[in-house]
Write a protein that holds these residues in place. Structure first.
Motif, short mmCIF file in Angstrom:
data_model
loop_
_atom_site.label_atom_id
_atom_site.label_comp_id
_atom_site.label_asym_id
_atom_site.label_seq_id
_atom_site.Cartn_x
_atom_site.Cartn_y
_atom_site.Cartn_z
N CYS A 158 1.10 -7.72 0.45
CA CYS A 158 0.21 -7.05 -0.50
C CYS A 158 -0.59 -5.98 0.26
O CYS A 158 -0.54 -5.91 1.49
CB CYS A 158 -0.71 -8.05 -1.18
SG CYS A 158 -1.96 -8.74 -0.07
N HIS A 167 3.43 -12.67 0.68
CA HIS A 167 3.28 -13.60 -0.46
C HIS A 167 4.64 -13.99 -1.02
O HIS A 167 5.54 -13.14 -1.15
CB HIS A 167 2.50 -12.94 -1.60
CG HIS A 167 1.03 -12.82 -1.36
ND1 HIS A 167 0.17 -13.89 -1.46
CD2 HIS A 167 0.27 -11.75 -1.02
CE1 HIS A 167 -1.07 -13.48 -1.21
NE2 HIS A 167 -1.03 -12.19 -0.92
N CYS A 214 -5.25 -15.19 2.12
CA CYS A 214 -5.38 -13.78 1.71
C CYS A 214 -6.42 -13.69 0.61
O CYS A 214 -6.46 -14.55 -0.27
CB CYS A 214 -4.04 -13.21 1.22
SG CYS A 214 -4.15 -11.46 0.81
N CYS A 242 -6.67 -11.37 -1.77
CA CYS A 242 -6.31 -10.43 -2.83
C CYS A 242 -6.35 -11.06 -4.22
O CYS A 242 -6.34 -10.35 -5.21
CB CYS A 242 -4.92 -9.84 -2.57
SG CYS A 242 -3.57 -11.01 -2.84
N ARG A 257 -4.00 -13.28 -5.32
CA ARG A 257 -2.70 -13.86 -5.66
C ARG A 257 -2.72 -15.35 -5.29
O ARG A 257 -3.31 -15.73 -4.28
CB ARG A 257 -1.57 -13.16 -4.90
CG ARG A 257 -1.21 -11.82 -5.48
CD ARG A 257 -0.11 -11.10 -4.75
NE ARG A 257 0.12 -9.78 -5.37
CZ ARG A 257 -0.66 -8.73 -5.17
NH1 ARG A 257 -1.68 -8.81 -4.33
NH2 ARG A 257 -0.42 -7.59 -5.80
ZN LIG Z 1 -2.60 -10.82 -0.74
#
Ligand SMILES: [Zn+2]
Length: 447
Positions: A260, A268, A324, A326, A328
């Motif tokens: 990502c 991912h 992570c 982000c 997700r």
């Molecule tokens: Zn990510």
């Protein structure tokens, strides 16, 4: 301005328990489809006493027998040309592809329907959008568009996103570089090895891609090197762009993991479309987060080829999605695909992974190309690293030699490496699936 970070905002951020429920539903449907239509699966499952009705939760996937490339190949030979695995008649297919067959093995043949291709592009769209591709991007594919499935799906995904797509199958490196500069290309898709090669071709033409091009994203796939930090840093400096790793396989037809835009040091897993199990390479024990494992994949999107508990021989280390930030909820593979279990070599009692060697060699920016050569001297195995320097860097050799003579043994329990200088342009160059390990040890003969 509202920015949308996800291609599929709902599924990519599903809470884990809901994701597991979705996987269960899709797994059940896939197995019912395969049981009804694929002779290959029905036969094997009947013999193992498995029936799709036994899938009460997603964890019941462990009741399903593994399948291997060899099983698939046997099924292909039994009923040529496509074998007993496909779950639909070939009249419904619109495209035929082959595995790249780099190791001299007979390739696997795959067929896909229109619907399969929609899914293949959709998976690439998750990855490309997730790394930051948008409709205003101009994307050049440095890819041959042959029978190898490679970036075909990424091409369609870019069209789906609305990018301007520039195919360059068959063009020379020089022609590609010229197009990149003249057409205002913003994104280049290629293997990591070939991205370095294009940069070299540009340098020879007097073009500095970091300065003279508008490329700000390089999407790499096809080799584990895309997540090796030293390779990534070199590519990023050479192109003046962010480098995003993805990985897929012909057996799936598309990618199952991608980096990502946050680039947390891993890729991912697209978990609403795949179940990626991490299993001990020498058996069937599930391996927890943080440990080396073999990935075993079940793919939900391909109607023709139901791939269920397929042993990939890919070496991975899984980490929880929370590593992570982000948003997700798909878990991560640390450093992407770290190599293949069958790439591992045993040299005088020490395990050597080509990728680990590459990550050390590529720390030295004077290295242009290299090769890992295995030989046998009497009873003893020898490992030699042949190094080609970039033009004009010859005076760096003694420092580089000293550094590799220390760093490589340090990372390999003191194993001795021979480090030798190779003549300019004497080592092979690769466009696809670089093969930098040459094993010249005689094969043991048994009578
Ligand atoms: Zn990510």
């Amino acid at each position: 301005m509202i920015t949308r970070d996800f291609w599929n905002p709902k599924n990519e951020t599903l809470p884990r328990d809901e994701l597991r429920r979705l996987q269960h539903l899709k797994l059940k449907r896939l197995c019912e489809w395969a049981h009804a239509r694929s002779v290959f699966h029905r036969r094997r499952w009947d013999a193992a006493g498995f029936h799709p009705d036994q899938l009460k939760t997603v964890d019941d996937i462990r009741r399903i027998p593994f399948m291997t490339r060899e099983d698939w190949m046997d099924a292909q030979m039994e009923d040529p040309p496509f074998g007993t695995l496909p779950a639909a008649h070939r009249d419904l297919a619109i495209r035929y592809h082959l595995t790249s067959g780099t190791t001299g093995r007979t390739p696997l043949r795959v067929l896909d329907s229109t619907k399969d291709w929609e899914w293949i592009a959709e998976m690439w769209a998750y990855g490309l959008w997730g790394f930051g591709l948008r409709p205003n991007d101009v994307v050049l594919f440095a890819f041959s568009y042959g029978t190898f499935i490679g970036f075909w799906g990424a091409h369609y995904a870019c069209e789906k996103i609305g990018c301007l797509v520039l195919p360059s199958g068959g063009a020379t490196s020089e022609a590609r570089v010229k197009t990149i500069v003249e057409m205002g290309v913003t994104t280049v898709c290629s293997t990591p090895t070939y991205a370095l090669r294009m940069w070299q071709a540009a340098s020879e033409m007097g073009i500095d891609l970091a300065r003279d091009s508008t490329v700000d994203k390089v999407i790499v796939s096809g080799e584990p090197a895309g997540s090796i930090p030293a390779v990534k840093r070199q590519l990023e400096a050479a192109w003046g762009a962010k480098v995003g790793d993805t990985a897929g396989m012909t057996e799936i037809g598309t990618i199952m993991i991608f980096e990502c835009a946050r680039q947390p040091g891993g890729t991912h897993v697209i978990e609403d479309n795949f179940i990626e199990e991490t299993i001990a390479h020498d058996g069937d024990r599930p391996v927890p987060y943080g440990e080396r494992a073999e990935r075993v994949v079940t793919s939900f999107g391909r109607g023709f080829i139901p791939l269920i508990r397929y042993r990939t021989k890919d070496l991975v280390v899984k980490l929880p999605h929370s590593e992570c930030g982000c948003g997700r909820t798909g878990d991560l593979y640390q450093g992407g695909i770290q190599g293949r279990w069958d790439d591992m070599k045993l040299i005088r009692g020490t395990n050597v992974y080509p990728r680990a060697v590459e990550s050390i060699v590529r720390e030295c920016t004077s290295v242009d190309e290299f090769q890992i050569l295995l030989t046998r001297d009497g009873m003893q195995d020898e490992i030699t690293i042949l190094i080609e320097l970039k033009p004009g860097r010859e005076e760096h050799w003694s420092v580089l030699h000293g550094r590799l003579c220390k760093d490589l043994p340090d990372a390999h329990e003191g194993l001795r490496f021979n480090i030798e200088l190779a003549q300019p342009n004497s080592l092979p160059r690769f466009e696809l699936k670089a093969k930098r390990l040459v094993d010249k040890r005689p094969v043991a003969e048994f009578s």
